[in-house]
Design a protein around this motif. Structure first.
Motif, PDB file in Angstrom:
ATOM      1  N   ASN A 162       0.837  -1.217   0.000  1.00  0.00           N
ATOM      2  CA  ASN A 162       0.000   0.000   0.000  1.00  0.00           C
ATOM      3  C   ASN A 162       0.862   1.253   0.000  1.00  0.00           C
ATOM      4  O   ASN A 162       0.573   2.216  -0.708  1.00  0.00           O
ATOM      5  N   ARG A 183       2.347   2.081  -3.291  1.00  0.00           N
ATOM      6  CA  ARG A 183       1.351   2.736  -4.177  1.00  0.00           C
ATOM      7  C   ARG A 183       1.249   4.221  -3.853  1.00  0.00           C
ATOM      8  O   ARG A 183       1.202   5.078  -4.731  1.00  0.00           O
ATOM      9  N   LYS A 239       2.541   7.687  -6.240  1.00  0.00           N
ATOM     10  CA  LYS A 239       1.721   8.848  -6.618  1.00  0.00           C
ATOM     11  C   LYS A 239       2.227  10.133  -5.970  1.00  0.00           C
ATOM     12  O   LYS A 239       2.437  11.142  -6.624  1.00  0.00           O
ATOM     13  N   SER A 298     -16.638  -2.059  16.698  1.00  0.00           N
ATOM     14  CA  SER A 298     -17.673  -1.479  15.833  1.00  0.00           C
ATOM     15  C   SER A 298     -18.971  -1.275  16.581  1.00  0.00           C
ATOM     16  O   SER A 298     -19.773  -0.408  16.213  1.00  0.00           O
ATOM     17  N   HIS A 348     -12.530   4.594  16.981  1.00  0.00           N
ATOM     18  CA  HIS A 348     -13.191   3.804  15.936  1.00  0.00           C
ATOM     19  C   HIS A 348     -12.797   4.323  14.558  1.00  0.00           C
ATOM     20  O   HIS A 348     -13.207   5.413  14.162  1.00  0.00           O
ATOM     21  N   PHE A 364     -12.271   3.621  10.239  1.00  0.00           N
ATOM     22  CA  PHE A 364     -13.137   3.131   9.156  1.00  0.00           C
ATOM     23  C   PHE A 364     -12.295   2.476   8.072  1.00  0.00           C
ATOM     24  O   PHE A 364     -11.130   2.829   7.871  1.00  0.00           O
ATOM     25  N   ASN A 365     -12.904   1.562   7.406  1.00  0.00           N
ATOM     26  CA  ASN A 365     -12.235   0.681   6.460  1.00  0.00           C
ATOM     27  C   ASN A 365     -12.420   1.175   5.011  1.00  0.00           C
ATOM     28  O   ASN A 365     -13.562   1.370   4.605  1.00  0.00           O
ATOM     29  N   PRO A 366     -11.370   1.381   4.235  1.00  0.00           N
ATOM     30  CA  PRO A 366      -9.949   1.163   4.514  1.00  0.00           C
ATOM     31  C   PRO A 366      -9.344   2.348   5.279  1.00  0.00           C
ATOM     32  O   PRO A 366      -9.503   3.503   4.875  1.00  0.00           O
ATOM     33  N   PRO A 386      -6.387   3.728   5.639  1.00  0.00           N
ATOM     34  CA  PRO A 386      -5.554   4.778   5.031  1.00  0.00           C
ATOM     35  C   PRO A 386      -6.360   5.776   4.200  1.00  0.00           C
ATOM     36  O   PRO A 386      -5.902   6.886   3.970  1.00  0.00           O
ATOM     37  N   VAL A 387      -7.553   5.381   3.777  1.00  0.00           N
ATOM     38  CA  VAL A 387      -8.340   6.250   2.885  1.00  0.00           C
ATOM     39  C   VAL A 387      -9.434   7.011   3.641  1.00  0.00           C
ATOM     40  O   VAL A 387      -9.684   8.190   3.356  1.00  0.00           O
ATOM     41  N   MET A 388     -10.095   6.350   4.576  1.00  0.00           N
ATOM     42  CA  MET A 388     -11.244   6.974   5.246  1.00  0.00           C
ATOM     43  C   MET A 388     -10.736   8.002   6.254  1.00  0.00           C
ATOM     44  O   MET A 388      -9.866   7.707   7.073  1.00  0.00           O
ATOM     45  N   ASN A 438     -22.034   3.708  12.793  1.00  0.00           N
ATOM     46  CA  ASN A 438     -22.631   2.369  12.675  1.00  0.00           C
ATOM     47  C   ASN A 438     -24.079   2.317  13.140  1.00  0.00           C
ATOM     48  O   ASN A 438     -24.852   1.471  12.683  1.00  0.00           O
ATOM     49  N   LEU A 444     -25.507   3.377   9.876  1.00  0.00           N
ATOM     50  CA  LEU A 444     -25.139   2.554   8.712  1.00  0.00           C
ATOM     51  C   LEU A 444     -25.710   1.134   8.783  1.00  0.00           C
ATOM     52  O   LEU A 444     -26.209   0.611   7.783  1.00  0.00           O
ATOM     53  N   PRO A 478     -20.169   5.300  -2.623  1.00  0.00           N
ATOM     54  CA  PRO A 478     -19.092   4.643  -3.376  1.00  0.00           C
ATOM     55  C   PRO A 478     -19.309   3.140  -3.547  1.00  0.00           C
ATOM     56  O   PRO A 478     -18.839   2.547  -4.511  1.00  0.00           O
ATOM     57  N   MET A 479     -19.989   2.520  -2.585  1.00  0.00           N
ATOM     58  CA  MET A 479     -20.303   1.089  -2.670  1.00  0.00           C
ATOM     59  C   MET A 479     -21.761   0.892  -2.304  1.00  0.00           C
ATOM     60  O   MET A 479     -22.278   1.620  -1.442  1.00  0.00           O
ATOM     61  N   LEU A 500     -20.434  -3.275   0.301  1.00  0.00           N
ATOM     62  CA  LEU A 500     -19.856  -2.746   1.542  1.00  0.00           C
ATOM     63  C   LEU A 500     -19.826  -3.821   2.632  1.00  0.00           C
ATOM     64  O   LEU A 500     -18.850  -3.937   3.376  1.00  0.00           O
TER      65      LEU A 500
HETATM   66  C1  LIG Z   1     -18.220  -1.518  10.260  1.00  0.00           C
HETATM   67  C2  LIG Z   1     -17.131  -0.635  10.770  1.00  0.00           C
HETATM   68  O1  LIG Z   1     -17.165  -0.572  12.186  1.00  0.00           O
HETATM   69  C3  LIG Z   1     -17.121   0.782  10.244  1.00  0.00           C
HETATM   70  C4  LIG Z   1     -16.709   0.872   8.791  1.00  0.00           C
HETATM   71  O2  LIG Z   1     -15.548   0.831   8.456  1.00  0.00           O
HETATM   72  S1  LIG Z   1     -17.962   1.020   7.698  1.00  0.00           S
HETATM   73  C5  LIG Z   1     -17.153   1.075   6.136  1.00  0.00           C
HETATM   74  C6  LIG Z   1     -16.679   2.439   5.781  1.00  0.00           C
HETATM   75  N1  LIG Z   1     -16.051   2.381   4.472  1.00  0.00           N
HETATM   76  C7  LIG Z   1     -16.732   2.694   3.363  1.00  0.00           C
HETATM   77  O3  LIG Z   1     -17.887   3.104   3.397  1.00  0.00           O
HETATM   78  C8  LIG Z   1     -15.949   2.478   2.101  1.00  0.00           C
HETATM   79  C9  LIG Z   1     -16.773   2.768   0.889  1.00  0.00           C
HETATM   80  N2  LIG Z   1     -15.942   2.592  -0.308  1.00  0.00           N
HETATM   81  C10 LIG Z   1     -15.097   3.541  -0.751  1.00  0.00           C
HETATM   82  O4  LIG Z   1     -14.971   4.622  -0.186  1.00  0.00           O
HETATM   83  C11 LIG Z   1     -14.310   3.211  -2.000  1.00  0.00           C
HETATM   84  O5  LIG Z   1     -15.007   2.202  -2.699  1.00  0.00           O
HETATM   85  C12 LIG Z   1     -12.850   2.719  -1.713  1.00  0.00           C
HETATM   86  C13 LIG Z   1     -12.049   3.875  -1.104  1.00  0.00           C
HETATM   87  C14 LIG Z   1     -12.798   1.534  -0.787  1.00  0.00           C
HETATM   88  C15 LIG Z   1     -12.192   2.286  -3.011  1.00  0.00           C
HETATM   89  O6  LIG Z   1     -12.310   3.351  -3.925  1.00  0.00           O
HETATM   90  P1  LIG Z   1     -12.228   3.110  -5.522  1.00  0.00           P
HETATM   91  O7  LIG Z   1     -12.212   4.451  -6.137  1.00  0.00           O
HETATM   92  O8  LIG Z   1     -13.265   2.139  -5.918  1.00  0.00           O
HETATM   93  O9  LIG Z   1     -10.919   2.317  -5.717  1.00  0.00           O
HETATM   94  P2  LIG Z   1      -9.439   2.783  -5.944  1.00  0.00           P
HETATM   95  O10 LIG Z   1      -9.339   3.688  -7.143  1.00  0.00           O
HETATM   96  O11 LIG Z   1      -8.668   1.501  -5.971  1.00  0.00           O
HETATM   97  O12 LIG Z   1      -9.085   3.587  -4.622  1.00  0.00           O
HETATM   98  C16 LIG Z   1      -9.259   4.978  -4.435  1.00  0.00           C
HETATM   99  C17 LIG Z   1      -8.067   5.499  -3.701  1.00  0.00           C
HETATM  100  O13 LIG Z   1      -7.949   4.825  -2.437  1.00  0.00           O
HETATM  101  C18 LIG Z   1      -6.688   4.159  -2.339  1.00  0.00           C
HETATM  102  N3  LIG Z   1      -6.895   2.891  -1.627  1.00  0.00           N
HETATM  103  C19 LIG Z   1      -7.884   2.023  -1.826  1.00  0.00           C
HETATM  104  N4  LIG Z   1      -7.784   1.016  -0.939  1.00  0.00           N
HETATM  105  C20 LIG Z   1      -6.694   1.277  -0.183  1.00  0.00           C
HETATM  106  C21 LIG Z   1      -6.060   0.632   0.910  1.00  0.00           C
HETATM  107  N5  LIG Z   1      -6.534  -0.505   1.436  1.00  0.00           N
HETATM  108  N6  LIG Z   1      -4.963   1.195   1.459  1.00  0.00           N
HETATM  109  C22 LIG Z   1      -4.461   2.343   0.973  1.00  0.00           C
HETATM  110  N7  LIG Z   1      -5.028   3.026  -0.046  1.00  0.00           N
HETATM  111  C23 LIG Z   1      -6.118   2.481  -0.617  1.00  0.00           C
HETATM  112  C24 LIG Z   1      -6.227   3.962  -3.776  1.00  0.00           C
HETATM  113  O14 LIG Z   1      -4.812   3.875  -3.866  1.00  0.00           O
HETATM  114  C25 LIG Z   1      -6.768   5.209  -4.435  1.00  0.00           C
HETATM  115  O15 LIG Z   1      -5.895   6.313  -4.193  1.00  0.00           O
HETATM  116  P3  LIG Z   1      -5.863   7.630  -5.135  1.00  0.00           P
HETATM  117  O16 LIG Z   1      -7.205   8.294  -5.024  1.00  0.00           O
HETATM  118  O17 LIG Z   1      -4.746   8.455  -4.566  1.00  0.00           O
HETATM  119  O18 LIG Z   1      -5.598   7.122  -6.519  1.00  0.00           O
END
Ligand SMILES: C[C@H](O)CC(=O)SCCNC(=O)CCNC(=O)[C@H](O)C(C)(C)COP(=O)(O)OP(=O)(O)OC[C@H]1O[C@@H](n2cnc3c(N)ncnc32)[C@H](O)[C@@H]1OP(=O)(O)O
Ligand SMILES: NC(=O)c1ccc[n+]([C@@H]2O[C@H](COP(=O)([O-])OP(=O)(O)OC[C@H]3O[C@@H](n4cnc5c(N)ncnc54)[C@H](O)[C@@H]3O)[C@@H](O)[C@H]2O)c1
Length: 309
Positions: free
Chosen positions: A68, A71, A75, A144, A165, A167-169, A171-173, A215, A218, A250-251, A256
């Motif tokens: 990760n 990647r 960028k 959660s 708490h 959020f998944n993923p 590094p992104v959330m 949650n 959600l 997004p999903m 999700l």
């Molecule tokens: C239940 C629990 O208690 C609580 C929770 O966590 S609830 C769940 C919360 N999470 C969500 O709602 C996630 C919803 N999904 C999303 O936001 C998006 O689909 C997603 C971010 C997972 C993927 O996005 P998507 O555009 O489809 O894919 P992708 O282009 O591969 O990824 C977008 C960016 O995230 C990065 N990325 C994706 N997954 C990653 C990971 N695991 N680690 C690091 N970076 C990641 C990519 O490198 C990309 O970066 P960039 O914008 O700089 O190019």
């Protein structure tokens, strides 16, 4: 080693607030959440020890973190590959692994627990760590759906216990919910808020109520989607498309769920339905139960509502 600092807390006008500056972090659970938290903490300059019961899980987690980060570096440092390599090396040097939580908490400022969503297992872990961790060490759970108060009750450090708490993923959330129980001290709460900020996250303050903020809103939505599918009122594909294109999510709810993990979804559901047996919002789902019984936990096992192989 803990450092204490004084700063002026904006929300509290001129009152001085102390917080522990967190440098050394122990993260317990090397699954999707633990590995993500470790990645973010290591790349923001924290010394991280990632703990799991199994060495292979830890090796996989470290490999995932490195992949990760590569990647990210590609960028973020596209014009400066040497600086990117340095960033990567530094971040990876900040990560160590262990299968023995008791021995590594000696020098830690903060324990973040991200193990299986089961109250007894979390209580056993924290109860044991409480006996060996230094007095200043703050304990936090990434649960959660469980009560932080219930998890903390296995320890004698109720004032130094809170919820973080993620959020998944991770590094992104961008959000972290920071949870205070009625016993969490202001210093602990401020330390957790400050740590979240150091990770580059935005935090919100939550009470220790079931599901906190996200949650609690959600899960009923996802469970309603599952029931809609069970009634045959929509295919899972159509429900997912509808929520993505109709609401800009997004999903969709099935994608999700697979992403979160159906085992985790079921742990959450089971806990809430046991606590609220008469509430139809938390009624058991046959489809979810069947998938989990078959070991189909979603993306992490290659199959859930959808197939990923
Ligand atoms: C239940 C629990 O208690 C609580 C929770 O966590 S609830 C769940 C919360 N999470 C969500 O709602 C996630 C919803 N999904 C999303 O936001 C998006 O689909 C997603 C971010 C997972 C993927 O996005 P998507 O555009 O489809 O894919 P992708 O282009 O591969 O990824 C977008 C960016 O995230 C990065 N990325 C994706 N997954 C990653 C990971 N695991 N680690 C690091 N970076 C990641 C990519 O490198 C990309 O970066 P960039 O914008 O700089 O190019
Ligand atoms: N998946 C999500 O979207 C999400 C989001 C926020 C919070 N959470 C919460 O985070 C926690 C972990 O979820 P996850 O999705 O990372 O699960 P996961 O199944 O991917 O990982 C859990 C890890 O904990 C390890 N483990 C179990 N018991 C242990 C113990 N006693 N000591 C050390 N390691 C142990 C397991 O070997 C596994 O590697 C749960 O409490 C979950 O509710 C999950």
């Amino acid at each position: 080693m803990a450092f204490f600092t004084h700063h002026i807390c904006r929300g509290l006008s001129s009152s001085a607030v102390r917080h522990v500056v967190i440098k050394n972090v122990t993260i317990i659970g090397g699954g999707q959440m633990g590995a993500g938290i470790a990645q973010v903490a290591a790349s923001t300059g924290h010394a991280v020890t990632l703990v799991d019961t199994n060495e292979d899980i830890l090796k996989k987690a470290v490999k995932g973190i490195e992949g990760n980060l590569k990647r990210v570096v590609k960028k973020k440092f596209a014009d400066k590959p040497e600086a990117g390599e340095e960033f990567l090396q530094k971040a990876m040097q900040n990560v160590s692994i262990s299968t023995d939580a008791g021995s590594v908490v000696q020098g830690t400022d903060l324990v973040v627990e991200a193990i299986v969503e089961n109250l007894k297992v979390k209580q056993d872990l924290f109860g044991g760590l409480d006996k060996v961790a230094p007095a200043h060490t703050i304990f936090a759970s990434n649960t959660s759906s469980l009560s932080i108060t219930d998890i903390a009750s296995s320890t004698n450090r109720l004032d130094r216990f809170g919820g973080l708490h993620f959020f998944n993923p991770v590094p992104v959330m961008r959000l972290v919910e920071v949870i205070a129980t009625s016993s969490t001290s202001q210093e602990t709460f401020d330390s957790l808020l400050n740590f979240s900020k150091m990770l580059g996250k935005t935090s919100v303050s939550c009470k220790d109520t079931p599901g906190f903020i996200v949650n609690r809103l959600l899960l009923p939505y996802i469970l309603d989607a599952v029931r809609m599918y069970e009634r045959g009122d929509g295919s899972k594909e159509d429900i997912d498309i509808a929520m993505k294109l109709g609401c800009g999510y997004p999903m969709g709810p099935f994608e999700l769920s697979d992403y979160v993990g159906l085992d985790t979804m079921k742990f959450i559901m089971d806990g809430w339905s046991a606590a609220n047996p008469d509430n139809p919002m938390f009624a058991q789902s046959e489809v979810l139960n069947k998938l989990v019984a078959e070991g189909k936990f979603g993306k992490k096992t290659g199959e859930g509502f959808y197939k990923y192989k």
